[in-house]
Design an enzyme around this catalytic site. Sequence first.
Site, PDB file in Angstrom:
ATOM      1  N   TYR A   1      31.934  45.526  36.107  1.00  0.00           N
ATOM      2  CA  TYR A   1      30.626  46.178  35.743  1.00  0.00           C
ATOM      3  C   TYR A   1      29.569  45.752  36.760  1.00  0.00           C
ATOM      4  CZ  TYR A   1      28.873  41.821  33.534  1.00  0.00           C
ATOM      5  OH  TYR A   1      28.525  40.506  33.489  1.00  0.00           O
TER       6      TYR A   1
ATOM      7  N   ARG B   1      29.466  44.621  45.804  1.00  0.00           N
ATOM      8  CA  ARG B   1      30.338  43.805  44.972  1.00  0.00           C
ATOM      9  C   ARG B   1      31.169  44.553  43.826  1.00  0.00           C
ATOM     10  NH1 ARG B   1      26.764  39.632  41.630  1.00  0.00           N
ATOM     11  NH2 ARG B   1      26.159  41.556  40.487  1.00  0.00           N
TER      12      ARG B   1
ATOM     13  N   ARG C   1      48.350  51.401  24.009  1.00  0.00           N
ATOM     14  CA  ARG C   1      48.171  49.977  24.021  1.00  0.00           C
ATOM     15  C   ARG C   1      49.461  49.415  24.811  1.00  0.00           C
ATOM     16  NH1 ARG C   1      48.776  45.166  22.285  1.00  0.00           N
ATOM     17  NH2 ARG C   1      47.059  43.578  22.597  1.00  0.00           N
TER      18      ARG C   1
ATOM     19  N   HIS D   1      50.110  46.189  27.773  1.00  0.00           N
ATOM     20  CA  HIS D   1      49.396  45.522  28.714  1.00  0.00           C
ATOM     21  C   HIS D   1      49.472  45.961  30.163  1.00  0.00           C
ATOM     22  CE1 HIS D   1      49.426  42.795  25.233  1.00  0.00           C
ATOM     23  NE2 HIS D   1      48.693  42.156  25.922  1.00  0.00           N
TER      24      HIS D   1
ATOM     25  N   GLU E   1      28.010  27.178  37.326  1.00  0.00           N
ATOM     26  CA  GLU E   1      26.939  28.061  37.267  1.00  0.00           C
ATOM     27  C   GLU E   1      26.611  28.363  35.653  1.00  0.00           C
ATOM     28  OE1 GLU E   1      28.151  32.177  38.253  1.00  0.00           O
ATOM     29  OE2 GLU E   1      30.105  31.854  37.365  1.00  0.00           O
TER      30      GLU E   1
ATOM     31  N   LEU F   1      30.701  33.475  40.045  1.00  0.00           N
ATOM     32  CA  LEU F   1      30.113  34.955  40.353  1.00  0.00           C
ATOM     33  C   LEU F   1      29.347  34.982  41.633  1.00  0.00           C
ATOM     34  CD1 LEU F   1      30.445  37.933  39.367  1.00  0.00           C
ATOM     35  CD2 LEU F   1      27.826  37.690  39.075  1.00  0.00           C
TER      36      LEU F   1
HETATM   37  N1  PDD Z   1      24.950  38.295  35.019  1.00  0.00           N
HETATM   38  N2  PDD Z   1      26.952  34.443  37.193  1.00  0.00           N
HETATM   39  C1  PDD Z   1      27.455  35.071  35.900  1.00  0.00           C
HETATM   40  C2  PDD Z   1      28.566  34.626  35.252  1.00  0.00           C
HETATM   41  C3  PDD Z   1      26.780  36.185  35.863  1.00  0.00           C
HETATM   42  O1  PDD Z   1      26.996  37.128  34.608  1.00  0.00           O
HETATM   43  C4  PDD Z   1      25.504  36.521  36.675  1.00  0.00           C
HETATM   44  C5  PDD Z   1      24.860  37.967  36.250  1.00  0.00           C
HETATM   45  C6  PDD Z   1      25.272  35.724  37.528  1.00  0.00           C
HETATM   46  C7  PDD Z   1      24.101  36.174  38.434  1.00  0.00           C
HETATM   47  O2  PDD Z   1      24.555  37.290  39.369  1.00  0.00           O
HETATM   48  P1  PDD Z   1      23.258  38.401  39.901  1.00  0.00           P
HETATM   49  O3  PDD Z   1      22.313  37.730  40.502  1.00  0.00           O
HETATM   50  O4  PDD Z   1      24.215  39.346  40.726  1.00  0.00           O
HETATM   51  O5  PDD Z   1      22.791  39.031  38.626  1.00  0.00           O
HETATM   52  C8  PDD Z   1      25.979  34.702  37.900  1.00  0.00           C
HETATM   53  C9  PDD Z   1      24.530  39.888  34.628  1.00  0.00           C
HETATM   54  C10 PDD Z   1      22.877  39.902  35.107  1.00  0.00           C
HETATM   55  C11 PDD Z   1      24.821  40.223  33.277  1.00  0.00           C
HETATM   56  O6  PDD Z   1      25.989  39.862  32.948  1.00  0.00           O
HETATM   57  O7  PDD Z   1      24.049  40.801  32.605  1.00  0.00           O
END
Ligand code: PDD
Length: 288
Positions: free
Chosen positions: A30, A49, A97, A99, A175, A199
């Site tokens: 997503y 991405r 279903r 895997h 993070e 991420l």
């Molecule tokens: N989340 N790390 C994680 C685990 C994330 O899920 C996200 C973003 C980020 C920040 O990435 P970006 O700057 O590209 O939004 C870092 C999104 C917004 C979400 O899952 O809603």
Amino acid sequence: MVYVNGRFVPPESALIPVTDRAFLFGDGVYEVIFGRAGRFAFWDLHMSRLARSSAEVEIPILQDSATWLSVARQLWNDAACTTGSLYLEVSRGVAPREHHFPEVVQPSTVAFVKPAAEPEPRIAQGVRAILLADQRWLRCDIKSVNLLPNVLAREQARRQGAREAILVRDDMLTEGAATNLFVVRRGELWTHPANHLVLPGITRHVVLEEARRLGLAIRLEPYARADLSQADEIFVTGTTSHLLPIAEIQGEWQAPGPGVVTSRLHDAYMTRLARELDVAPSVASSAG
Ligand code: PDD
């Protein structure tokens, strides 16, 4: 309206079969993209991405960037909001279903717009965060819908009156549950390298570009939890939270208010975001 497999339908009719692999296995990828008035910030970075995530898990994505943009435009035209985020998801589709991958994969595609607050031009007061063990898999670089550890971490944060959970793996801060993490110590800006443990956030990428432009010293290294007390400033970044200062981490660390480096980067990022939303692909300019 919600976009489901090529059709725009009201939310109550936006249905995916229970045998969709995203529902059964979390087998999908997503993106979340910030938008205002039908213009989308850092569109190409998000598209790259998404392409990378889907390639890493071998989910074919049939839509190209122009098709997504036309979907996004239609959703925005229909949405009753000025500022919001665009959510895109592609799963490995519907199949009995098992895997392993189905013989024939017909990806399911979903997109919708969610209203969001207009970003505050001024830096927010800091928010509280907690520390939690990073229980995720070793491919956190893939933006997969398989978000159970992130969901559990955010819920823990919420129950403890905190906005974000900062994840710790092998005594290193990786993070946030849905944000990237930055630490300022003695004028140096630390953030985890963009490897398999985090991420590669788009906001992180843009903030690092701005930091370089401002001539800040950057350390793309994990920051040790043991050094938390020596951190001068801490902030997190994400598409919907932008750049958010941390004020307190469960009694272990506290800041009097947003720091100087955080404030400079916040202003630089906000200027960049505003410019981006001025020139980004828009409903008006790309109509027809
Ligand atoms: N989340 N790390 C994680 C685990 C994330 O899920 C996200 C973003 C980020 C920040 O990435 P970006 O700057 O590209 O939004 C870092 C999104 C917004 C979400 O899952 O809603």
